[in-house]
Design a protein around this motif. Sequence first.
Motif, PDB file in Angstrom:
ATOM      1  N   GLY A   3     -15.099 -13.233   9.912  1.00 42.13           N
ATOM      2  CA  GLY A   3     -14.015 -12.737   9.039  1.00 42.13           C
ATOM      3  C   GLY A   3     -13.244 -13.910   8.441  1.00 42.13           C
ATOM      4  N   GLN A   4     -13.062 -14.751   9.434  1.00 44.19           N
ATOM      5  CA  GLN A   4     -12.108 -16.001   9.012  1.00 44.19           C
ATOM      6  C   GLN A   4     -13.187 -16.982   8.253  1.00 44.19           C
ATOM      7  OE1 GLN A   4     -11.583 -16.976  13.094  1.00 44.19           O
ATOM      8  NE2 GLN A   4      -9.605 -16.176  13.198  1.00 44.19           N
ATOM      9  N   ARG A   5     -14.320 -17.143   8.628  1.00 43.90           N
ATOM     10  CA  ARG A   5     -15.074 -17.883   7.593  1.00 43.90           C
ATOM     11  C   ARG A   5     -15.260 -17.400   6.153  1.00 43.90           C
ATOM     12  NH1 ARG A   5     -20.722 -20.236  10.572  1.00 43.90           N
ATOM     13  NH2 ARG A   5     -19.587 -20.481  12.721  1.00 43.90           N
ATOM     14  N   ARG A   6     -15.179 -16.197   6.124  1.00 43.12           N
ATOM     15  CA  ARG A   6     -15.111 -15.361   4.831  1.00 43.12           C
ATOM     16  C   ARG A   6     -13.971 -15.837   3.984  1.00 43.12           C
ATOM     17  NH1 ARG A   6     -18.936 -13.930   2.439  1.00 43.12           N
ATOM     18  NH2 ARG A   6     -19.820 -12.223   3.480  1.00 43.12           N
ATOM     19  N   GLN A   7     -13.021 -15.599   4.967  1.00 44.12           N
ATOM     20  CA  GLN A   7     -11.472 -16.195   4.111  1.00 44.12           C
ATOM     21  C   GLN A   7     -11.549 -17.580   3.777  1.00 44.12           C
ATOM     22  OE1 GLN A   7     -10.714 -13.094   3.684  1.00 44.12           O
ATOM     23  NE2 GLN A   7      -8.485 -13.549   3.600  1.00 44.12           N
ATOM     24  N   LEU A   8     -12.160 -18.367   4.667  1.00 40.80           N
ATOM     25  CA  LEU A   8     -12.138 -19.748   4.423  1.00 40.80           C
ATOM     26  C   LEU A   8     -12.951 -20.206   3.058  1.00 40.80           C
ATOM     27  CD1 LEU A   8     -11.945 -22.801   4.891  1.00 40.80           C
ATOM     28  CD2 LEU A   8     -13.749 -22.868   6.800  1.00 40.80           C
ATOM     29  N   GLU A   9     -14.220 -19.529   2.948  1.00 36.82           N
ATOM     30  CA  GLU A   9     -14.864 -19.390   1.846  1.00 36.82           C
ATOM     31  C   GLU A   9     -14.378 -19.228   0.664  1.00 36.82           C
ATOM     32  OE1 GLU A   9     -18.634 -17.458   1.335  1.00 36.82           O
ATOM     33  OE2 GLU A   9     -19.827 -19.281   0.587  1.00 36.82           O
ATOM     34  N   ILE A  10     -13.505 -18.322   0.674  1.00 38.17           N
ATOM     35  CA  ILE A  10     -12.674 -17.929  -0.585  1.00 38.17           C
ATOM     36  C   ILE A  10     -11.951 -18.934  -0.696  1.00 38.17           C
ATOM     37  CG2 ILE A  10     -11.102 -16.087  -1.506  1.00 38.17           C
ATOM     38  CD1 ILE A  10     -12.507 -13.876  -0.002  1.00 38.17           C
ATOM     39  N   ALA A  11     -11.013 -19.524   0.099  1.00 31.15           N
ATOM     40  CA  ALA A  11      -9.968 -20.628  -0.235  1.00 31.15           C
ATOM     41  C   ALA A  11     -10.955 -21.847  -0.778  1.00 31.15           C
ATOM     42  CB  ALA A  11      -9.150 -21.001   1.144  1.00 31.15           C
ATOM     43  N   MET A  12     -11.977 -21.891  -0.214  1.00 31.94           N
ATOM     44  CA  MET A  12     -12.807 -23.101  -0.810  1.00 31.94           C
ATOM     45  C   MET A  12     -13.308 -22.768  -2.276  1.00 31.94           C
ATOM     46  SD  MET A  12     -15.091 -23.867   2.604  1.00 31.94           S
ATOM     47  CE  MET A  12     -16.261 -25.063   2.008  1.00 31.94           C
TER      48      MET A  12
END
Length: 247
Positions: free
Chosen positions: A150-159
């Motif tokens: 879930g945190q990777r998902r948030q990171l990808e959205i930030a990217m």
Amino acid sequence: MTPLLAAHGLTVRYGSLAALDGVDLRVDHGQRHALIGPNGAGKTTLLDVIAGATRPVGGRVLLAGRDVTRRGPAARSRRGVGRIHQRPAVWATLTVAENVRVAALPHAVRPGRWRPGVARRAARATADTLLDRVGLHDLAARPAGQLAHGQRRQLEIAMALAGRPRLLLLDEPAAGLSATEVGVLVGFLRELPRAVAVLLVEHRLDLVYELCDTVTVLRDGRTLAAGSPAEIRGSELVRRAYAEGVV
Ligand SMILES: Nc1ncnc2c1ncn2[C@@H]1O[C@H](COP(=O)(O)OP(=O)(O)OP(=O)(O)O)[C@@H](O)[C@H]1O
């Protein structure tokens, strides 16, 4: 008004299979547009074609009126297309902050004004702001490979947001998230500025109806229906398509 995205007659074939068969799609500035349909309907393929990752054998893609059909993913990104994938794509060995800075760097200063120091500082500031917004600030120094899904998902959205998109393509962003994480994601997407239009592929229809103002239904590479959430929810055609084999 010229739409942000206009796709006309998109056709993609894999051997004898038409993954897309003459699909039209229009996304207006600031719109929240969902793409739904049974497994194998062509949703991811359509995102691939819009992002420039797959070249169609027929049809055209226009971004703000410009024909980008022959342009690759980098050119589409420069023209404002951001994307998150079904499986979050991050650089595992870079820290969380570095991932966002790398994504921000090419967009940090206006073309022709490039100075490495200025660009690096701007990218750092963008990364700080975005990590705050997606709730990853406390994990900024952690290697991205150590993040939970879930945190990777948030990171990808930030990217993706670091690229200052005008059109954000989201491929099943809620897949694999816990109920709490889905809540965070939905809150975040609701607060996205209207300067960013969203094209969302999502199997969870509750999220689609909550987040989107327009819904296009694909089936077997063709458009089955398009309309408001209320129209799609009430459509017998769509209900049958789903009953016959989805999700
Ligand atoms: N690289 C490929 N090679 C061959 N066939 C492919 C390829 N990519 C997609 N397909 C086929 O094209 C069709 C559309 O696939 P696509 O992934 O776009 O569907 P989808 O609507 O996103 O499905 P899902 O909801 O399961 O993700 C499917 O029949 C799929 O098997």
